[in-house]
Design an enzyme around this catalytic site. Structure first.
Site, PDB file in Angstrom:
ATOM      1  N   SER A 217      27.935  -7.433 -38.091  1.00 26.88           N
ATOM      2  CA  SER A 217      26.979  -8.385 -38.044  1.00 26.88           C
ATOM      3  C   SER A 217      25.759  -8.055 -37.424  1.00 26.88           C
ATOM      4  O   SER A 217      25.536  -6.966 -37.078  1.00 26.88           O
ATOM      5  CB  SER A 217      27.448  -9.473 -36.843  1.00 26.88           C
ATOM      6  OG  SER A 217      27.155  -8.999 -35.430  1.00 26.88           O
ATOM      7  N   LYS A 218      24.656  -9.018 -37.626  1.00 22.40           N
ATOM      8  CA  LYS A 218      23.154  -8.787 -37.553  1.00 22.40           C
ATOM      9  C   LYS A 218      23.316  -8.327 -35.887  1.00 22.40           C
ATOM     10  O   LYS A 218      22.273  -7.365 -35.675  1.00 22.40           O
ATOM     11  CB  LYS A 218      22.538 -10.101 -37.512  1.00 22.40           C
ATOM     12  CG  LYS A 218      21.921 -10.335 -38.823  1.00 22.40           C
ATOM     13  CD  LYS A 218      21.042 -11.249 -39.062  1.00 22.40           C
ATOM     14  CE  LYS A 218      20.536 -11.508 -40.361  1.00 22.40           C
ATOM     15  NZ  LYS A 218      19.458 -12.132 -40.746  1.00 22.40           N
ATOM     16  N   ARG A 219      23.880  -8.757 -34.881  1.00 28.01           N
ATOM     17  CA  ARG A 219      23.944  -8.383 -33.538  1.00 28.01           C
ATOM     18  C   ARG A 219      24.369  -6.665 -33.302  1.00 28.01           C
ATOM     19  O   ARG A 219      24.149  -6.413 -32.175  1.00 28.01           O
ATOM     20  CB  ARG A 219      24.727  -9.469 -32.834  1.00 28.01           C
ATOM     21  CG  ARG A 219      23.860 -10.917 -32.460  1.00 28.01           C
ATOM     22  CD  ARG A 219      24.892 -11.697 -31.926  1.00 28.01           C
ATOM     23  NE  ARG A 219      25.962 -11.863 -32.448  1.00 28.01           N
ATOM     24  CZ  ARG A 219      26.404 -12.557 -33.428  1.00 28.01           C
ATOM     25  NH1 ARG A 219      25.442 -13.404 -34.164  1.00 28.01           N
ATOM     26  NH2 ARG A 219      27.603 -12.684 -34.071  1.00 28.01           N
TER      27      ARG A 219
ATOM     28  N   PRO B  47      15.191 -10.950 -40.314  1.00 31.36           N
ATOM     29  CA  PRO B  47      15.358  -9.751 -41.244  1.00 31.36           C
ATOM     30  C   PRO B  47      16.597  -9.709 -41.910  1.00 31.36           C
ATOM     31  O   PRO B  47      17.611 -10.177 -41.635  1.00 31.36           O
ATOM     32  CB  PRO B  47      15.374  -8.491 -40.113  1.00 31.36           C
ATOM     33  CG  PRO B  47      15.910  -9.184 -38.782  1.00 31.36           C
ATOM     34  CD  PRO B  47      15.607 -10.619 -38.982  1.00 31.36           C
TER      35      PRO B  47
END
Ligand code: GLU
Length: 501
Positions: free
Chosen positions: A262-264, A16
């Site tokens: 971040s993505k996380r 994504p």
């Protein structure tokens, strides 16, 4: 700006799209529109190992939802197509060979095992291994192997890569619209792989060739690509092409501390980091759309991550952003993400919706709860509670009493329920029963006239009345609620309160 502006958003479809990527797309869009140029979307999918199904569609859908769709992309005005790098595969090899022919690149045959061993040995001596001018003439490549041998090995199908031959002892003078002049020592660069014998270019080669062929005038991208700038700059030089102008956007930082968002971080920090929800076998990552954000709010808060117009103006429509946007006003310093402020933006855009649209957006929530209500009433309810909401979803909590009678009463508020209260409330119920025109204003005037006539203090009536109708001392103007739920329901609620309190 003399040339027709052409800018691109060039994501790799590896999952994504992170909100930082969305900001990059937005800044490209704003810049293009501001200068009457073109914004195109190129899918950089040369790394097949990292390809994730659905990611490309996700990117397109996210941009469309935000109202910043590209002018050109896969399946749309393919003037410089194809717009997917995997479909441009046939183009890149000859460019890599052109660099070899001009002495700007070379074939390298070193196996990854050999390189790993070398890296290990070097590290054991306390040094770092860099494939560059210091060592390239000792390794297994076309700088050290005779030309006919090289041709023979390639013809036999041996694996190879093509590496860039970074010039030695050059101080590169790079320009970035946001960062100004940057000096860089070419000796610090490694000889990056540009092409592999499986026929695929690496990011660097494909990116430069395509930016050139697709006539990109400005490269606007995230700061994480700044370290690639010296190589990209050299590649333009090696090809003899005019380089586009570069602008590297500041990092987006976590709300607390100085780390990069971040993505996380996603749901871990309690807010989405993706524009749209993303579902995988491992779970769901939430998205701004599904959380009830308006696309206008997302565009607005993203625009202010690293940019402002020099005043303290914060609310901008997309059109206003196009008008005001200026790459020269983008900051170098990282921009802190502020999830609380984002809700404030959403409130602003919620208030700009029509009551009609808000009612339509709220209706599914009611349907899910099995509540049916006529549409005109729903519009009135929405209109009376929206002021306090950041999201449509919150309408339920803010106005549940419009739909269901209180089950219990707020304990703190019941302290105002005195000995004389039941009788007073009965009087109010009787009074309401006599009223014909049950509009908010008329009920209010009638009740207040009665209080004045009998010299009854406001607090004695209004608080218990609200408690009876709402179950707590919250909600919009009480007489508006009374009008909406109607005479019969109001009286029923008063009687229930008298019986239970
Ligand atoms: N494919 C790169 C990315 O995923 C593009 C970087 C650039 O804009 O040059 O972000």
């Amino acid at each position: 700006m003399s040339k027709q502006v052409r800018v691109r958003f060039a994501p790799s479809p590896t999952g994504p799209l992170h909100i930082g990527g969305v900001r990059t797309a937005l800044f490209n869009y704003l810049f293009a529109k501001k200068h009457g140029g073109t914004f195109y979307l190129r899918i950089e999918d040369t790394d097949q190992n990292r390809f994730v199904p659905g990611a490309e569609e996700y990117i397109m859908e996210a941009l469309e939802w935000l109202g910043i769709s590209p002018d050109e992309t896969v399946g749309k005005n393919e003037k410089f197509g194809p717009y997917r790098q995997s479909e441009r595969k046939h183009l890149y090899q000859s460019y890599a060979e052109q660099l070899i022919a001009n002495g700007w690149a070379y074939y390298a045959f070193d196996s990854s095992e050999d390189l790993d061993q070398l890296r290990k040995n070097t590290e054991e001596q306390g040094n770092t291994f860099i494939y560059n001018h210091t060592i390239r003439e000792q390794l297994d490549n076309s700088l050290t192997v005779e030309a006919d041998k090289v041709a023979e090995r390639i013809a036999k199908g041996e694996d190879y890569v093509i590496r860039f031959k970074t010039p030695v002892n050059e101080i590169l003078e790079l320009k970035d619209i946001i960062r100004g002049d940057i000096k860089f020592d070419s000796n610090l660069l490694d000889d990056k792989v540009l092409f592999k014998s499986d026929g695929m270019p690496t990011y660097h080669l494909a990116n430069i060739v395509d930016d050139h062929l697709m006539e990109t005038t400005h490269v606007i991208r995230g700061e994480e690509w700044l370290p690639s700038l010296p190589l990209h700059f050299l590649l333009y030089k090696a090809f003899g092409w005019e380089a586009p102008e570069f602008a590297h956007l500041p990092l987006i930082l976590k709300p607390v501390g100085n780390g990069k968002l971040s993505k996380r971080d996603g749901d871990k920090l309690g807010f989405p980091v993706f524009p749209l929800e993303w579902k995988t076998a491992e779970g769901i990552s939430s998205g701004y759309r599904e959380k009830g954000f308006f696309p206008e709010a997302v565009v607005n808060f993203l625009a202010l991550l690293g940019w402002n117009d020099g005043t303290d103006k914060e609310l901008y429509s997309l059109e206003e952003l196009v008008e005001a946007f200026d790459l020269n006003r983008v900051h170098k310093a990282g921009a802190k993400f502020d999830p609380e402020k984002n809700k404030w933006f959403n409130h602003h855009y919620l208030m700009l919706q029509s009551d009609d649209d808000l009612a339509k957006a709220f209706a599914p929530f009611l349907y899910e709860k099995g509540i049916s209500i006529d549409y005109t009433t729903l519009v009135k309810i929405v209109s009376s509670i929206k002021e306090r909401a950041n999201f449509v979803e919150e309408f339920w909590e803010l106005g549940d009493f419009f739909f269901v009678a209180p089950e219990k009463y707020d304990e703190k508020a019941t302290k105002n329920w005195k000995e004389e209260t039941p009788l007073l409330m009965q009087n109010v119920a009787d009074l309401l029963n006599e009223i014909e025109d049950f509009s908010s204003l008329n009920v209010e005037t009638t009740v207040k006239a009665w209080m004045t006539e009998f010299e009854i203090g406001m607090g004695k009536v209004m608080q218990p009345l609200r408690l009876s109708v709402v179950g707590a001392l919250k909600g919009p103007h009480l007489f508006d609620i009374i009008e909406i739920i109607g005479k019969e329901e109001t009286i029923k609620r008063i009687e229930k309160a008298i019986a239970s309190l």
